[in-house]
Motif scaffolding. Structure first.
Motif, mmCIF file in Angstrom:
data_model
loop_
_atom_site.group_PDB
_atom_site.id
_atom_site.type_symbol
_atom_site.label_atom_id
_atom_site.label_comp_id
_atom_site.label_asym_id
_atom_site.label_seq_id
_atom_site.Cartn_x
_atom_site.Cartn_y
_atom_site.Cartn_z
ATOM 1 N N SER A 16 0.828 -1.208 0.000
ATOM 2 C CA SER A 16 0.000 0.000 0.000
ATOM 3 C C SER A 16 0.858 1.252 0.000
ATOM 4 N N LEU A 17 0.290 2.301 -0.557
ATOM 5 C CA LEU A 17 0.871 3.644 -0.503
ATOM 6 C C LEU A 17 -0.264 4.632 -0.368
ATOM 7 N N ARG A 18 0.058 5.783 0.214
ATOM 8 C CA ARG A 18 -0.904 6.866 0.293
ATOM 9 C C ARG A 18 -0.294 8.110 -0.332
ATOM 10 N N LEU A 19 -0.923 8.573 -1.400
ATOM 11 C CA LEU A 19 -0.481 9.794 -2.057
ATOM 12 C C LEU A 19 -1.233 10.984 -1.482
ATOM 13 N N SER A 20 -0.548 12.121 -1.432
ATOM 14 C CA SER A 20 -1.166 13.370 -1.012
ATOM 15 C C SER A 20 -0.973 14.413 -2.102
ATOM 16 N N CYS A 21 -1.923 15.323 -2.200
ATOM 17 C CA CYS A 21 -1.826 16.436 -3.132
ATOM 18 C C CYS A 21 -2.198 17.697 -2.372
ATOM 19 N N ALA A 22 -1.213 18.533 -2.119
ATOM 20 C CA ALA A 22 -1.426 19.767 -1.376
ATOM 21 C C ALA A 22 -1.597 20.917 -2.338
ATOM 22 N N GLY A 65 -12.220 -0.640 -5.910
ATOM 23 C CA GLY A 65 -12.114 -1.631 -4.852
ATOM 24 C C GLY A 65 -10.739 -1.712 -4.222
ATOM 25 N N ARG A 66 -9.748 -1.083 -4.849
ATOM 26 C CA ARG A 66 -8.378 -1.097 -4.307
ATOM 27 C C ARG A 66 -7.921 0.296 -3.884
ATOM 28 N N PHE A 67 -8.348 1.313 -4.615
ATOM 29 C CA PHE A 67 -7.941 2.696 -4.341
ATOM 30 C C PHE A 67 -9.119 3.464 -3.749
ATOM 31 N N THR A 68 -8.784 4.423 -2.879
ATOM 32 C CA THR A 68 -9.796 5.299 -2.299
ATOM 33 C C THR A 68 -9.307 6.738 -2.362
ATOM 34 N N ILE A 69 -10.126 7.602 -2.972
ATOM 35 C CA ILE A 69 -9.804 9.019 -3.036
ATOM 36 C C ILE A 69 -10.602 9.748 -1.965
ATOM 37 N N SER A 70 -9.974 10.725 -1.324
ATOM 38 C CA SER A 70 -10.656 11.519 -0.304
ATOM 39 C C SER A 70 -10.034 12.903 -0.279
ATOM 40 N N ARG A 71 -10.689 13.813 0.437
ATOM 41 C CA ARG A 71 -10.156 15.168 0.525
ATOM 42 C C ARG A 71 -10.430 15.757 1.885
ATOM 43 N N LYS A 75 -7.590 21.410 5.012
ATOM 44 C CA LYS A 75 -6.139 21.338 4.788
ATOM 45 C C LYS A 75 -5.785 21.553 3.315
ATOM 46 N N ASN A 76 -6.798 21.786 2.491
ATOM 47 C CA ASN A 76 -6.555 21.981 1.052
ATOM 48 C C ASN A 76 -5.746 20.817 0.468
ATOM 49 N N THR A 77 -6.125 19.615 0.853
ATOM 50 C CA THR A 77 -5.356 18.432 0.473
ATOM 51 C C THR A 77 -6.281 17.316 0.016
ATOM 52 N N VAL A 78 -5.831 16.596 -1.001
ATOM 53 C CA VAL A 78 -6.531 15.431 -1.514
ATOM 54 C C VAL A 78 -5.617 14.220 -1.351
ATOM 55 N N TYR A 79 -6.225 13.073 -1.099
ATOM 56 C CA TYR A 79 -5.451 11.865 -0.847
ATOM 57 C C TYR A 79 -5.868 10.763 -1.816
ATOM 58 N N LEU A 80 -4.938 9.842 -2.038
ATOM 59 C CA LEU A 80 -5.257 8.628 -2.784
ATOM 60 C C LEU A 80 -4.633 7.467 -2.015
ATOM 61 N N GLN A 81 -5.481 6.706 -1.340
ATOM 62 C CA GLN A 81 -5.030 5.511 -0.641
ATOM 63 C C GLN A 81 -5.031 4.360 -1.629
ATOM 64 N N MET A 82 -3.878 3.749 -1.823
ATOM 65 C CA MET A 82 -3.726 2.688 -2.801
ATOM 66 C C MET A 82 -3.370 1.397 -2.075
ATOM 67 N N ASP A 89 0.173 -0.848 -11.830
ATOM 68 C CA ASP A 89 -0.057 0.444 -11.179
ATOM 69 C C ASP A 89 1.187 1.327 -11.228
ATOM 70 N N THR A 90 2.295 0.780 -11.661
ATOM 71 C CA THR A 90 3.525 1.550 -11.778
ATOM 72 C C THR A 90 3.341 2.684 -12.783
ATOM 73 N N ALA A 91 3.567 3.919 -12.323
ATOM 74 C CA ALA A 91 3.339 5.098 -13.162
ATOM 75 C C ALA A 91 3.735 6.341 -12.379
ATOM 76 N N VAL A 92 3.741 7.462 -13.099
ATOM 77 C CA VAL A 92 3.817 8.766 -12.443
ATOM 78 C C VAL A 92 2.385 9.225 -12.207
ATOM 79 N N TYR A 93 2.079 9.557 -10.980
ATOM 80 C CA TYR A 93 0.726 9.964 -10.598
ATOM 81 C C TYR A 93 0.676 11.491 -10.453
ATOM 82 N N HIS A 94 -0.323 12.081 -11.109
ATOM 83 C CA HIS A 94 -0.523 13.528 -11.075
ATOM 84 C C HIS A 94 -1.878 13.843 -10.460
ATOM 85 N N CYS A 95 -1.950 14.918 -9.684
ATOM 86 C CA CYS A 95 -3.248 15.396 -9.235
ATOM 87 C C CYS A 95 -3.654 16.594 -10.079
ATOM 88 N N ALA A 96 -4.953 16.816 -10.164
ATOM 89 C CA ALA A 96 -5.484 17.886 -10.991
ATOM 90 C C ALA A 96 -6.730 18.470 -10.345
#
Length: 120
Positions: A16-22, A65-71, A75-82, A89-96
């Motif tokens: 698992s990994l958790r991405l953040s977008c500030a 079923g595997r990833f969950t997006i939340s905000r 905190k002006n932040t969005v998350y992606l729990q993977m 799933d290997t890639a560069v992940y961008h938030c928008a």
């Protein structure tokens, strides 16, 4: 609006990994926020989107079923729990930030990506 993604890294398949977008420069509460990804040699691909209020979400079939997006608008932040990460799933992940959609041209603001690498 400036967006900065973080949290990427190297993880074994099944992990698992958790991405953040500030966000900075403007409150993003009025924007839908999404994650897209681009694997090496492939087109950019939609991953997930969350509405401005956080009440609505939509996922690509490949991550459902595997990833969950939340905000957290405070905190002006969005998350992606993977979870249950797979080699594809290997890639560069961008938030928008933009309009609630799975289409990339509906987004006005993009952040620099964070690399996620899944190993076997």
């Amino acid at each position: 609006v400036q967006l900065q993604a973080s949290g990427g890294g190297l993880v074994q398949a099944g992990g698992s990994l958790r991405l953040s977008c500030a966000a900075s420069g403007h409150t993003v509460g009025s924007y839908a926020m999404a994650w897209f990804r681009r694997a090496s040699g492939k087109e950019r691909e939609f991953v997930a989107v969350v509405s401005g209020t956080g009440r609505s979400t939509y996922y690509a079939d490949s991550v459902k079923g595997r990833f969950t997006i939340s905000r957290d608008n405070a905190k002006n932040t969005v998350y992606l729990q993977m979870n249950s990460l797979e080699l594809p799933d290997t890639a560069v992940y961008h938030c928008a930030a933009g309009h609630y959609s799975h289409i990339s041209r509906q987004y006005d603001y993009w952040g620099l990506g964070t690399q996620v690498t899944v190993s076997s």
